[in-house]
Write a protein that holds these residues in place. Structure first.
Motif, PDB file in Angstrom:
ATOM      1  N   CYS A  68      19.482 -21.655  30.434  1.00 28.94           N
ATOM      2  CA  CYS A  68      19.427 -22.562  31.670  1.00 28.94           C
ATOM      3  C   CYS A  68      20.033 -23.837  31.237  1.00 28.94           C
ATOM      4  N   LEU A  69      19.965 -24.276  29.946  1.00 27.52           N
ATOM      5  CA  LEU A  69      20.707 -25.398  29.485  1.00 27.52           C
ATOM      6  C   LEU A  69      22.310 -24.943  29.455  1.00 27.52           C
ATOM      7  N   VAL A  70      22.691 -24.040  29.065  1.00 22.51           N
ATOM      8  CA  VAL A  70      23.951 -23.146  29.112  1.00 22.51           C
ATOM      9  C   VAL A  70      24.674 -23.481  30.508  1.00 22.51           C
ATOM     10  N   LEU A  71      23.750 -22.619  31.166  1.00 17.94           N
ATOM     11  CA  LEU A  71      24.538 -22.498  32.618  1.00 17.94           C
ATOM     12  C   LEU A  71      24.316 -23.818  33.314  1.00 17.94           C
ATOM     13  N   GLY A  72      23.493 -24.517  33.270  1.00 16.75           N
ATOM     14  CA  GLY A  72      23.251 -25.910  34.024  1.00 16.75           C
ATOM     15  C   GLY A  72      24.510 -26.812  33.520  1.00 16.75           C
ATOM     16  N   THR A  73      24.770 -26.682  32.160  1.00 20.79           N
ATOM     17  CA  THR A  73      26.012 -27.505  31.680  1.00 20.79           C
ATOM     18  C   THR A  73      27.162 -26.828  32.244  1.00 20.79           C
ATOM     19  N   PHE A  74      27.464 -25.774  32.164  1.00 25.56           N
ATOM     20  CA  PHE A  74      28.679 -24.901  32.596  1.00 25.56           C
ATOM     21  C   PHE A  74      28.871 -25.431  33.951  1.00 25.56           C
ATOM     22  N   TYR A  75      27.966 -25.106  34.869  1.00 21.05           N
ATOM     23  CA  TYR A  75      27.884 -25.340  36.404  1.00 21.05           C
ATOM     24  C   TYR A  75      28.311 -26.844  36.725  1.00 21.05           C
ATOM     25  N   SER A  76      27.634 -27.881  35.890  1.00 23.02           N
ATOM     26  CA  SER A  76      27.828 -29.120  36.319  1.00 23.02           C
ATOM     27  C   SER A  76      29.332 -29.758  35.942  1.00 23.02           C
ATOM     28  N   ILE A  77      29.858 -29.194  34.684  1.00 25.37           N
ATOM     29  CA  ILE A  77      30.938 -29.873  34.361  1.00 25.37           C
ATOM     30  C   ILE A  77      32.087 -29.063  35.347  1.00 25.37           C
ATOM     31  N   ALA A  78      31.904 -27.680  35.644  1.00 33.35           N
ATOM     32  CA  ALA A  78      33.060 -26.877  35.924  1.00 33.35           C
ATOM     33  C   ALA A  78      33.039 -27.721  37.616  1.00 33.35           C
ATOM     34  N   LEU A  79      32.028 -27.638  38.350  1.00 33.12           N
ATOM     35  CA  LEU A  79      31.928 -28.214  39.453  1.00 33.12           C
ATOM     36  C   LEU A  79      32.378 -29.670  39.916  1.00 33.12           C
ATOM     37  N   MET A  80      32.124 -30.486  38.936  1.00 36.05           N
ATOM     38  CA  MET A  80      32.812 -31.834  38.799  1.00 36.05           C
ATOM     39  C   MET A  80      34.253 -31.654  38.632  1.00 36.05           C
ATOM     40  N   LEU A 111      24.173 -23.314  47.813  1.00 36.30           N
ATOM     41  CA  LEU A 111      24.432 -25.001  48.158  1.00 36.30           C
ATOM     42  C   LEU A 111      25.791 -25.375  47.654  1.00 36.30           C
ATOM     43  N   ALA A 112      26.350 -25.088  46.604  1.00 39.81           N
ATOM     44  CA  ALA A 112      27.720 -25.357  46.480  1.00 39.81           C
ATOM     45  C   ALA A 112      28.947 -24.935  47.224  1.00 39.81           C
ATOM     46  N   ILE A 113      28.691 -23.573  47.663  1.00 39.77           N
ATOM     47  CA  ILE A 113      29.715 -23.118  48.585  1.00 39.77           C
ATOM     48  C   ILE A 113      29.584 -23.897  49.968  1.00 39.77           C
ATOM     49  N   GLY A 114      28.177 -24.003  50.382  1.00 40.51           N
ATOM     50  CA  GLY A 114      28.139 -24.731  51.627  1.00 40.51           C
ATOM     51  C   GLY A 114      28.610 -26.107  51.548  1.00 40.51           C
ATOM     52  N   LEU A 115      28.374 -26.843  50.362  1.00 43.31           N
ATOM     53  CA  LEU A 115      29.018 -28.313  50.420  1.00 43.31           C
ATOM     54  C   LEU A 115      30.504 -28.208  50.190  1.00 43.31           C
ATOM     55  N   TRP A 148      41.310 -23.531  51.075  1.00 45.60           N
ATOM     56  CA  TRP A 148      40.658 -22.333  50.885  1.00 45.60           C
ATOM     57  C   TRP A 148      40.834 -22.320  49.278  1.00 45.60           C
ATOM     58  N   PHE A 149      41.787 -22.825  48.711  1.00 42.26           N
ATOM     59  CA  PHE A 149      41.906 -22.845  47.141  1.00 42.26           C
ATOM     60  C   PHE A 149      40.781 -23.675  46.540  1.00 42.26           C
ATOM     61  N   SER A 150      40.566 -24.562  47.106  1.00 42.85           N
ATOM     62  CA  SER A 150      39.163 -25.302  46.614  1.00 42.85           C
ATOM     63  C   SER A 150      37.989 -24.581  46.705  1.00 42.85           C
ATOM     64  N   ILE A 151      37.822 -24.015  48.103  1.00 40.71           N
ATOM     65  CA  ILE A 151      36.491 -23.451  48.325  1.00 40.71           C
ATOM     66  C   ILE A 151      36.478 -22.031  47.596  1.00 40.71           C
ATOM     67  N   GLY A 152      37.590 -21.413  47.195  1.00 38.24           N
ATOM     68  CA  GLY A 152      37.691 -20.166  46.494  1.00 38.24           C
ATOM     69  C   GLY A 152      37.417 -20.714  44.934  1.00 38.24           C
ATOM     70  N   LEU A 153      37.602 -21.707  44.475  1.00 38.68           N
ATOM     71  CA  LEU A 153      37.485 -22.080  43.120  1.00 38.68           C
ATOM     72  C   LEU A 153      36.049 -22.391  43.024  1.00 38.68           C
ATOM     73  N   ILE A 154      35.499 -22.862  43.958  1.00 39.29           N
ATOM     74  CA  ILE A 154      33.791 -22.833  43.716  1.00 39.29           C
ATOM     75  C   ILE A 154      33.139 -21.914  43.508  1.00 39.29           C
ATOM     76  N   ALA A 155      33.544 -20.872  44.572  1.00 39.57           N
ATOM     77  CA  ALA A 155      32.908 -19.544  44.481  1.00 39.57           C
ATOM     78  C   ALA A 155      33.137 -18.894  43.414  1.00 39.57           C
ATOM     79  N   ALA A 156      34.541 -19.019  42.736  1.00 40.93           N
ATOM     80  CA  ALA A 156      34.823 -18.399  41.468  1.00 40.93           C
ATOM     81  C   ALA A 156      33.872 -19.085  40.321  1.00 40.93           C
ATOM     82  N   ILE A 157      33.776 -20.424  40.381  1.00 44.71           N
ATOM     83  CA  ILE A 157      33.007 -20.884  39.275  1.00 44.71           C
ATOM     84  C   ILE A 157      31.639 -19.991  39.142  1.00 44.71           C
ATOM     85  N   PHE A 158      30.931 -19.884  40.406  1.00 42.73           N
ATOM     86  CA  PHE A 158      29.637 -19.195  40.291  1.00 42.73           C
ATOM     87  C   PHE A 158      29.610 -17.828  39.975  1.00 42.73           C
TER      88      PHE A 158
END
Length: 360
Positions: free
Chosen positions: A210-222, A253-257, A266-276
């Motif tokens: 949880c800590l590793v994935l939460g950190t990865f998702y938060s940093i990558a999405l920001m 939630l991330a892709i919806g936002l 579409w590149f940015s939207i695809g990037l968010i989907a690629a992060i997950f």
């Protein structure tokens, strides 16, 4: 001479009933002690390792406590205020996001402009609900969290409880071991080792995941520019321990936002989907196998049932004890099945023929 099975079942059943009754009556009171005990259990291997490195138990416990205190201060000063502000902003922005969704759907699907349309009426009712409850929801979420934690008492009691439990952990285990009925001591110790293995593999490993994935998702999405990236990543990481739910909720939630923030890009939207997608690949193929392992024996369906049942019956405290209870029950059920497979009820009155003998 051991007690008859009926008497043993009566005593163990009475103990289980007392445990559930205390959980029901004293849920909010014992919450800080449960959390403190969980922290001590989680950190005990680290204290043992420091002892093997040459420290005594007091020095090892003090070193760990200071390190945890520094981490807590860092979180309070640097991360938690940002999380709370983003959560409030996200909830307050929900009505505007919904209005944008309604406009988008109306432009592309003109039939929704018909006032008699069921879909239009549903969207309008959802929008009104969000408008009425948006600010209230933000205050409720933050207020209920503080209410559950019981701020001051929780912050004072939990560190004290975890410190003393961590300091005396080995002594407490030895004391409990001395209380085990002598006739059943080997079996109880074996079951305790199996339960500890499951908990160590799942709880400690899953918290790390949880800590590793939460950190990865938060940093990558920001870094990808998502407006509420920190809170979305924290939510996705925090509920990763619930099978399938963390990825579904966080990804949706991330892709919806991203669709509202980057519509047309579409590149940015695809990037968010690629992060997950990358996060799920890392979790399933690298992080979870290394930190949790494949031999934990806690089936996802069994875990979901335990979380649902204990959460419904005992609230937030039930969620805390659901995983340990599910692990213990899983080990006990496997042991009971092993006993059944070797019993006369399963094998019958006649012993099975030896392997080297023709059964005919």
């Amino acid at each position: 001479m051991a007690l008859p099975v009926q008497q043993q079942a009566k005593y163990w059943g009475l103990s289980a009933a007392v445990f559930l009754l205390m959980l029901w009556l004293l849920g909010d009171v014992i919450l800080p002690f449960l959390v403190g005990g969980a922290i001590a259990y989680f950190l005990d291997p680290l204290a043992d390792r420091l002892q093997r490195a040459g420290m005594n138990r007091v020095a090892a416990t003090a070193t760990i406590s200071v390190g945890m205190l520094l981490m807590a201060v860092l979180l309070v000063l640097a991360v938690i205020p940002t999380l709370i502000s983003q959560l409030s902003a996200l909830v307050n922005a929900a009505p505007d996001i919904f209005r944008q969704l309604q406009t988008f759907l109306t432009e592309r699907f003109p039939q929704l402009s018909d006032e008699t349309s069921t879909i239009r009426q549903t969207l309008l009712s959802i929008g009104e609900t969000i408008k009425e409850r948006g600010g209230e929801l933000a205050n409720t979420v933050i207020g209920s969290a503080l209410g559950v934690i019981n701020a001051v008492v929780f912050m004072v009691v939990v560190p004290v409880v975890s410190f003393y439990l961590l300091l005396d952990w080995d002594n407490m285990v030895a004391k409990v071991d001395s209380w085990i009925p002598r006739d059943h001591a080997p079996t109880v110790r074996r079951l305790a080792r199996d339960i500890d293995r499951v908990l160590a593999g799942f709880v400690r490993g899953q918290i790390s995941v949880c800590l590793v994935l939460g950190t990865f998702y938060s940093i990558a999405l920001m870094l990808a520019g998502l407006q509420f990236g920190l809170i979305v990543g924290a939510i996705a990481g925090a509920i990763t321990f619930i099978p399938y739910i963390g990825a579904l909720v966080g990804g949706a939630l991330a892709i919806g936002l991203a669709l509202f923030q980057f519509w047309g890009d579409w590149f940015s939207i695809g990037l968010i989907a690629a992060i997950f997608a990358i996060g799920q690949f890392l979790e399933g193929n690298i992080i979870t196998p290394r930190l949790v392992g494949n031999s934990v024996g806690l089936h996802p369906v069994w875990l979901l049932f335990a979380l649902s049942a204990f959460g419904a019956l005992f609230g937030f405290v039930g969620l805390l004890v659901a995983v340990p209870v599910a692990a213990a029950l899983g080990v006990l059920l496997r042991f009971a099945f092993e006993q059944y497979k070797t019993s006369r009820l399963y094998q019958g009155l006649e012993a099975p023929p030896p392997d080297d003998e023709d059964p005919r």
